[in-house]
Motif scaffolding. Sequence first.
Motif, PDB file in Angstrom:
ATOM      1  N   UNK A  93      13.468 -22.884   1.638  1.00 42.09           N
ATOM      2  CA  UNK A  93      14.040 -23.277   3.009  1.00 42.09           C
ATOM      3  C   UNK A  93      14.182 -24.964   2.863  1.00 42.09           C
ATOM      4  N   UNK A  94      13.142 -25.278   2.823  1.00 43.54           N
ATOM      5  CA  UNK A  94      12.754 -27.019   3.165  1.00 43.54           C
ATOM      6  C   UNK A  94      13.274 -27.843   2.412  1.00 43.54           C
ATOM      7  N   UNK A  95      13.748 -27.336   1.207  1.00 39.20           N
ATOM      8  CA  UNK A  95      14.226 -28.060   0.504  1.00 39.20           C
ATOM      9  C   UNK A  95      16.597 -27.831   1.059  1.00 39.20           C
ATOM     10  N   UNK A  96      16.583 -27.138   1.617  1.00 45.09           N
ATOM     11  CA  UNK A  96      17.668 -26.721   2.354  1.00 45.09           C
ATOM     12  C   UNK A  96      17.936 -27.133   3.015  1.00 45.09           C
ATOM     13  N   UNK A  97      17.442 -27.597   4.234  1.00 46.97           N
ATOM     14  CA  UNK A  97      17.196 -27.805   5.247  1.00 46.97           C
ATOM     15  C   UNK A  97      17.362 -29.953   5.068  1.00 46.97           C
ATOM     16  N   UNK A  98      16.542 -30.142   3.932  1.00 46.01           N
ATOM     17  CA  UNK A  98      16.605 -32.042   3.754  1.00 46.01           C
ATOM     18  C   UNK A  98      18.469 -32.004   3.451  1.00 46.01           C
ATOM     19  N   UNK A  99      18.776 -31.271   2.655  1.00 44.93           N
ATOM     20  CA  UNK A  99      19.951 -31.347   2.347  1.00 44.93           C
ATOM     21  C   UNK A  99      21.327 -30.934   3.235  1.00 44.93           C
ATOM     22  N   UNK A 125       1.501 -24.536   7.021  1.00 49.98           N
ATOM     23  CA  UNK A 125       2.953 -23.886   6.072  1.00 49.98           C
ATOM     24  C   UNK A 125       3.976 -24.619   5.705  1.00 49.98           C
ATOM     25  N   UNK A 126       4.570 -24.858   4.911  1.00 52.94           N
ATOM     26  CA  UNK A 126       6.143 -25.051   5.398  1.00 52.94           C
ATOM     27  C   UNK A 126       7.029 -24.362   4.760  1.00 52.94           C
ATOM     28  N   UNK A 127       6.187 -22.843   4.050  1.00 55.49           N
ATOM     29  CA  UNK A 127       7.270 -22.153   3.549  1.00 55.49           C
ATOM     30  C   UNK A 127       7.447 -21.052   4.980  1.00 55.49           C
ATOM     31  N   UNK A 128       7.197 -21.345   6.000  1.00 53.10           N
ATOM     32  CA  UNK A 128       7.290 -20.169   7.311  1.00 53.10           C
ATOM     33  C   UNK A 128       8.576 -21.288   8.032  1.00 53.10           C
ATOM     34  N   UNK A 129       9.454 -20.227   8.438  1.00 51.03           N
ATOM     35  CA  UNK A 129      10.676 -21.021   9.438  1.00 51.03           C
ATOM     36  C   UNK A 129      10.187 -21.069  11.123  1.00 51.03           C
ATOM     37  N   UNK A 130       9.308 -20.780  10.854  1.00 48.00           N
ATOM     38  CA  UNK A 130       8.820 -21.203  12.412  1.00 48.00           C
ATOM     39  C   UNK A 130       8.207 -22.767  12.235  1.00 48.00           C
ATOM     40  N   UNK A 131       7.674 -22.626  11.011  1.00 49.44           N
ATOM     41  CA  UNK A 131       6.666 -24.048  10.978  1.00 49.44           C
ATOM     42  C   UNK A 131       7.636 -25.246  10.383  1.00 49.44           C
ATOM     43  N   UNK A 132       8.635 -24.640  10.562  1.00 46.85           N
ATOM     44  CA  UNK A 132       9.806 -26.192   9.973  1.00 46.85           C
ATOM     45  C   UNK A 132      10.590 -25.791  11.360  1.00 46.85           C
ATOM     46  N   UNK A 134       9.013 -26.045  14.327  1.00 48.02           N
ATOM     47  CA  UNK A 134       8.473 -26.552  15.217  1.00 48.02           C
ATOM     48  C   UNK A 134       9.106 -27.913  14.893  1.00 48.02           C
ATOM     49  N   UNK A 135       8.393 -28.442  13.410  1.00 50.37           N
ATOM     50  CA  UNK A 135       8.898 -30.426  12.499  1.00 50.37           C
ATOM     51  C   UNK A 135       9.988 -30.546  13.258  1.00 50.37           C
ATOM     52  N   UNK A 136      11.723 -30.063  12.976  1.00 50.61           N
ATOM     53  CA  UNK A 136      12.643 -30.744  13.183  1.00 50.61           C
ATOM     54  C   UNK A 136      12.836 -30.142  14.633  1.00 50.61           C
ATOM     55  N   UNK A 137      12.454 -30.193  15.655  1.00 49.01           N
ATOM     56  CA  UNK A 137      12.338 -30.479  16.695  1.00 49.01           C
ATOM     57  C   UNK A 137      10.951 -31.405  17.346  1.00 49.01           C
ATOM     58  N   UNK A 138      10.021 -30.889  16.804  1.00 50.18           N
ATOM     59  CA  UNK A 138       9.040 -32.368  17.112  1.00 50.18           C
ATOM     60  C   UNK A 138      10.180 -34.028  16.878  1.00 50.18           C
ATOM     61  N   UNK A 143      16.981 -27.738  15.047  1.00 50.10           N
ATOM     62  CA  UNK A 143      15.930 -27.044  14.601  1.00 50.10           C
ATOM     63  C   UNK A 143      17.089 -25.854  14.637  1.00 50.10           C
ATOM     64  N   UNK A 144      17.181 -24.706  15.528  1.00 51.46           N
ATOM     65  CA  UNK A 144      17.784 -23.848  15.177  1.00 51.46           C
ATOM     66  C   UNK A 144      19.273 -24.243  14.522  1.00 51.46           C
ATOM     67  N   UNK A 145      20.022 -24.907  14.918  1.00 50.67           N
ATOM     68  CA  UNK A 145      21.002 -25.167  13.709  1.00 50.67           C
ATOM     69  C   UNK A 145      21.043 -26.005  12.665  1.00 50.67           C
ATOM     70  N   UNK A 146      19.692 -26.247  11.977  1.00 48.54           N
ATOM     71  CA  UNK A 146      20.367 -27.380  10.866  1.00 48.54           C
ATOM     72  C   UNK A 146      19.254 -26.301  10.000  1.00 48.54           C
ATOM     73  N   UNK A 147      18.406 -25.438  10.585  1.00 48.99           N
ATOM     74  CA  UNK A 147      18.380 -23.681   9.574  1.00 48.99           C
ATOM     75  C   UNK A 147      19.049 -23.099   9.174  1.00 48.99           C
ATOM     76  N   UNK A 148      19.929 -22.535  10.577  1.00 46.81           N
ATOM     77  CA  UNK A 148      21.441 -22.277  10.281  1.00 46.81           C
ATOM     78  C   UNK A 148      22.272 -22.217   9.136  1.00 46.81           C
TER      79      UNK A 148
END
Length: 205
Positions: A93-99, A125-132, A134-138, A143-148
């Motif tokens: 998921x982290x990889x796909x967010x970067x892409x 834990x960067x496998x956690x959607x919640x962590x990711x 938070x990182x995006x929002x920080x 963050x919500x749009x990018x994860x989607x």
Amino acid sequence: MKVETIDYYFWMNSDWAYLGADRLEALAERQNIRVLYKPVDLPNIYYRTGGQLLSDRSPERRAYRVLELKRWCRKLKISINAQPAFMCPNADLASCIVIAADRQGLPVGPLYKSILHAQWCQDRDISSERTLLDILNERGLDGGRLISLARQSDIADVYRYYTDEAVSAGVFGSPSYVFQGELFWGQDRLEMLEEAVEAAMGRSE
């Protein structure tokens, strides 16, 4: 005028990619060259090229990794935890967010470094959607749009394509840099990469 590029293949769990991140960007700025950020599925690459995950390596190899990390951290004046609380969790998921961010035209360098920093310096834990999220929002991102976007099939296709492309280019570890078809493996090869760029651009003495 054509802008030269470096294909940068990296794993979103790579401690060595984190150590080389700032120096790669400095190289690109000095040489006026564009970095193409290409997150890859390194366990898949290991499976196809004979590599071993850290957990499968001998105690001697694991111990030497820690020793080398400490040496490079001292040399670069960078502090990381060689054995973080969440070491090398699933990075898909982290990889796909970067892409997804890259395809949206967002700055990729600061984003992927923030994710690596979270794992290797903050015990997150960067496998956690919640962590990711938070990182995006920080970082002031949506963050919500990018994860989607990251969960869409076309992004997963790009992730697989980058992984296949890396193997075709001879990549077997992270970080790897390919310039004009020449492979440079490891952040300790950045100086040699820059020498190759300078030679190709007629800047070497």
